[in-house]
Enzyme design. Structure first.
Site, PDB file in Angstrom:
ATOM      1  NE  ARG A 134      -8.463 -23.661  -1.336  1.00 20.28           N
ATOM      2  CZ  ARG A 134      -9.782 -23.690  -1.172  1.00 20.28           C
ATOM      3  NH1 ARG A 134     -10.309 -23.824   0.021  1.00 20.28           N
ATOM      4  NH2 ARG A 134     -10.585 -23.566  -2.210  1.00 20.28           N
ATOM      5  CB  SER A 153      -2.232  -3.523  11.619  1.00 22.64           C
ATOM      6  OG  SER A 153      -2.330  -2.440  12.515  1.00 22.64           O
ATOM      7  CE1 TYR A 182      -7.688  -2.692  11.155  1.00 25.51           C
ATOM      8  CE2 TYR A 182      -5.920  -2.787  12.773  1.00 25.51           C
ATOM      9  CZ  TYR A 182      -6.377  -2.458  11.509  1.00 25.51           C
ATOM     10  OH  TYR A 182      -5.498  -1.919  10.587  1.00 25.51           O
ATOM     11  CE  LYS A 186      -5.356  -5.431   9.534  1.00 26.73           C
ATOM     12  NZ  LYS A 186      -5.337  -5.723   8.091  1.00 26.73           N
TER      13      LYS A 186
HETATM   14  N1  LIG Z   1      -5.084   3.000   6.686  1.00 26.12           N
HETATM   15  C1  LIG Z   1      -4.305   2.733   7.721  1.00 26.12           C
HETATM   16  O1  LIG Z   1      -3.950   3.637   8.512  1.00 26.12           O
HETATM   17  C2  LIG Z   1      -3.792   1.329   7.931  1.00 26.12           C
HETATM   18  C3  LIG Z   1      -2.841   1.086   8.924  1.00 26.12           C
HETATM   19  C4  LIG Z   1      -2.385  -0.210   9.134  1.00 26.12           C
HETATM   20  C5  LIG Z   1      -2.875  -1.243   8.356  1.00 26.12           C
HETATM   21  N2  LIG Z   1      -3.806  -0.973   7.411  1.00 26.12           N
HETATM   22  C6  LIG Z   1      -4.304  -2.097   6.617  1.00 26.12           C
HETATM   23  O2  LIG Z   1      -4.041  -1.843   5.247  1.00 26.12           O
HETATM   24  C7  LIG Z   1      -5.049  -2.450   4.440  1.00 26.12           C
HETATM   25  C8  LIG Z   1      -5.644  -1.398   3.512  1.00 26.12           C
HETATM   26  O3  LIG Z   1      -6.171  -0.347   4.287  1.00 26.12           O
HETATM   27  P1  LIG Z   1      -6.836   0.941   3.641  1.00 26.12           P
HETATM   28  O4  LIG Z   1      -6.621   2.045   4.591  1.00 26.12           O
HETATM   29  O5  LIG Z   1      -6.393   1.076   2.240  1.00 26.12           O
HETATM   30  O6  LIG Z   1      -8.378   0.541   3.696  1.00 26.12           O
HETATM   31  P2  LIG Z   1      -9.550   0.888   2.682  1.00 26.12           P
HETATM   32  O7  LIG Z   1     -10.813   0.701   3.422  1.00 26.12           O
HETATM   33  O8  LIG Z   1      -9.293   2.205   2.001  1.00 26.12           O
HETATM   34  O9  LIG Z   1      -9.398  -0.256   1.577  1.00 26.12           O
HETATM   35  C9  LIG Z   1      -9.873  -1.548   1.785  1.00 26.12           C
HETATM   36  C10 LIG Z   1     -10.441  -2.029   0.460  1.00 26.12           C
HETATM   37  O10 LIG Z   1     -10.882  -3.379   0.599  1.00 26.12           O
HETATM   38  C11 LIG Z   1     -12.039  -3.529  -0.194  1.00 26.12           C
HETATM   39  N3  LIG Z   1     -12.833  -4.681   0.253  1.00 26.12           N
HETATM   40  C12 LIG Z   1     -13.581  -4.771   1.389  1.00 26.12           C
HETATM   41  N4  LIG Z   1     -14.216  -5.954   1.413  1.00 26.12           N
HETATM   42  C13 LIG Z   1     -13.842  -6.625   0.297  1.00 26.12           C
HETATM   43  C14 LIG Z   1     -14.195  -7.902  -0.246  1.00 26.12           C
HETATM   44  N5  LIG Z   1     -15.063  -8.714   0.388  1.00 26.12           N
HETATM   45  N6  LIG Z   1     -13.645  -8.274  -1.415  1.00 26.12           N
HETATM   46  C15 LIG Z   1     -12.794  -7.458  -2.087  1.00 26.12           C
HETATM   47  N7  LIG Z   1     -12.451  -6.227  -1.635  1.00 26.12           N
HETATM   48  C16 LIG Z   1     -12.972  -5.822  -0.454  1.00 26.12           C
HETATM   49  C17 LIG Z   1     -12.787  -2.213   0.006  1.00 26.12           C
HETATM   50  O11 LIG Z   1     -13.763  -1.978  -1.006  1.00 26.12           O
HETATM   51  C18 LIG Z   1     -11.650  -1.213  -0.017  1.00 26.12           C
HETATM   52  O12 LIG Z   1     -11.408  -0.687  -1.298  1.00 26.12           O
HETATM   53  C19 LIG Z   1      -6.055  -3.039   5.419  1.00 26.12           C
HETATM   54  O13 LIG Z   1      -5.775  -4.400   5.601  1.00 26.12           O
HETATM   55  C20 LIG Z   1      -5.805  -2.276   6.686  1.00 26.12           C
HETATM   56  O14 LIG Z   1      -6.218  -2.945   7.828  1.00 26.12           O
HETATM   57  C21 LIG Z   1      -4.276   0.280   7.164  1.00 26.12           C
END
Ligand SMILES: NC(=O)c1ccc[n+]([C@@H]2O[C@H](COP(=O)([O-])OP(=O)(O)OC[C@H]3O[C@@H](n4cnc5c(N)ncnc54)[C@H](O)[C@@H]3O)[C@@H](O)[C@H]2O)c1
Length: 271
Positions: A134, A153, A182, A186
């Site tokens: 937004r 995801s 989750y 998603k």
């Molecule tokens: N890692 C995987 O295998 C995978 C697979 C499919 C989808 N995803 C999606 O990809 C995205 C990134 O995943 P990732 O593995 O890098 O996760 P990660 O946990 O390494 O990174 C997530 C980041 O979000 C930040 N964060 C959390 N709360 C927050 C807030 N309130 N404000 C600002 N920042 C905040 C965290 O500090 C962290 O750095 C996610 O949405 C995850 O669901 C990941």
């Protein structure tokens, strides 16, 4: 030339995380200015500095909690005053529980899942994405162009197969599961994608979702073996394998694409 983000400002939430850094690299590789936004502000600044050294181009790290409307408004104003515009938003932040890491395994089971855990996850994964869309999307709508990319995801399309999280030596009631939030978040992000894509189509904003499969990041061998059996390609993704999708979805290379999902999951959702 369509895979080009030259002079475009790209805000990436969760920018200091595992994938956020890769999204930032992908953006910089085709000329964009990545702004890493993370609740771990110091880490975002540190990561941006490291990337700047590695790539010899600008990266920006900023601290903000995307659950807090006033912080995002401040962030928007700071970005606009320093960088003039916001061209692309990548809604990537999430609470990402590693099912193999927590010491107490049964917290994630539906019967035990607390309202607090539910609200905490939704606040980041859905409310945060709504607020950033937004507030940053508002800038794009005013200007008449922009891109929003929601990181969903493969579990935004299918249900988790809870059998892959099972651990030896635990009773059924103690077995860890992928939390309900989750799936809800998603799937919700895909709904947000369709809503925003149609709502803001006439304002020149394209909105899509990326549905990545699991990334190999040192998970337990048993888990990896079980998960990869569900994936036709027989492996998890490497960390760099989503960069091409980020470049495609954020740039004009995807100019005739809105309101949809790009699924990159080694084929998991077609089995
Ligand atoms: N890692 C995987 O295998 C995978 C697979 C499919 C989808 N995803 C999606 O990809 C995205 C990134 O995943 P990732 O593995 O890098 O996760 P990660 O946990 O390494 O990174 C997530 C980041 O979000 C930040 N964060 C959390 N709360 C927050 C807030 N309130 N404000 C600002 N920042 C905040 C965290 O500090 C962290 O750095 C996610 O949405 C995850 O669901 C990941």
């Amino acid at each position: 030339m369509k895979f080009d983000l030259k002079d475009r400002v790209v805000a990436i939430t969760g920018g200091a995380g595992l994938l956020g850094i890769k999204h930032a690299e992908a953006v910089a590789e085709i000329g964009g200015l990545p702004i890493l936004i993370d609740i771990r502000g110091e880490e975002a600044v540190k990561k941006a500095k490291q990337l700047e050294k590695k790539y010899a181009v600008s990266f920006v790290g900023l601290g903000a909690d995307i659950r807090r409307e006033e912080e995002i408004i401040e962030l928007r104003d700071e970005i606009l005053s320093k960088h003039k515009t916001i061209d692309v938003l990548i809604n990537n932040a999430a609470n990402n529980p590693r099912m193999d890491e927590s010491s107490q395994k049964e917290w994630s089971r539906l019967e035990n899942f607390t309202v607090k855990a539910w609200e905490d996850d939704i606040a980041v994964g859905l409310t945060g994405a709504f607020l950033c869309s937004r507030i940053f999307g508002g800038v794009m709508a005013q200007r008449g162009s922009g891109v929003i990319l929601n990181v969903a995801s493969d579990l935004g399309i299918i249900a988790p197969d809870q059998r892959i999280y099972r651990q030896a030596g635990l009773s059924q009631e103690q077995q860890p599961v992928k939390p309900i939030t989750y799936s809800v978040i998603k799937h919700g992000l895909i709904g947000l994608t369709r809503y925003l894509a149609t709502y803001w189509c006439e304002k020149g904003i394209r909105v899509n979702a990326l549905c990545p499969g699991g990334i190999y990041d040192g998970q337990a061998e048993d888990f990896v073996r079980q998960l990869t059996q569900l994936i036709p390609m027989g492996r998890m993704a490497n960390l760099d394998e989503y960069k091409g999708a980020i470049q495609f979805l954020c740039s004009d290379a995807s100019s005739y694409m809105t309101g949809t999902c790009l699924v990159m999951d080694g084929g998991r959702t077609c089995w």
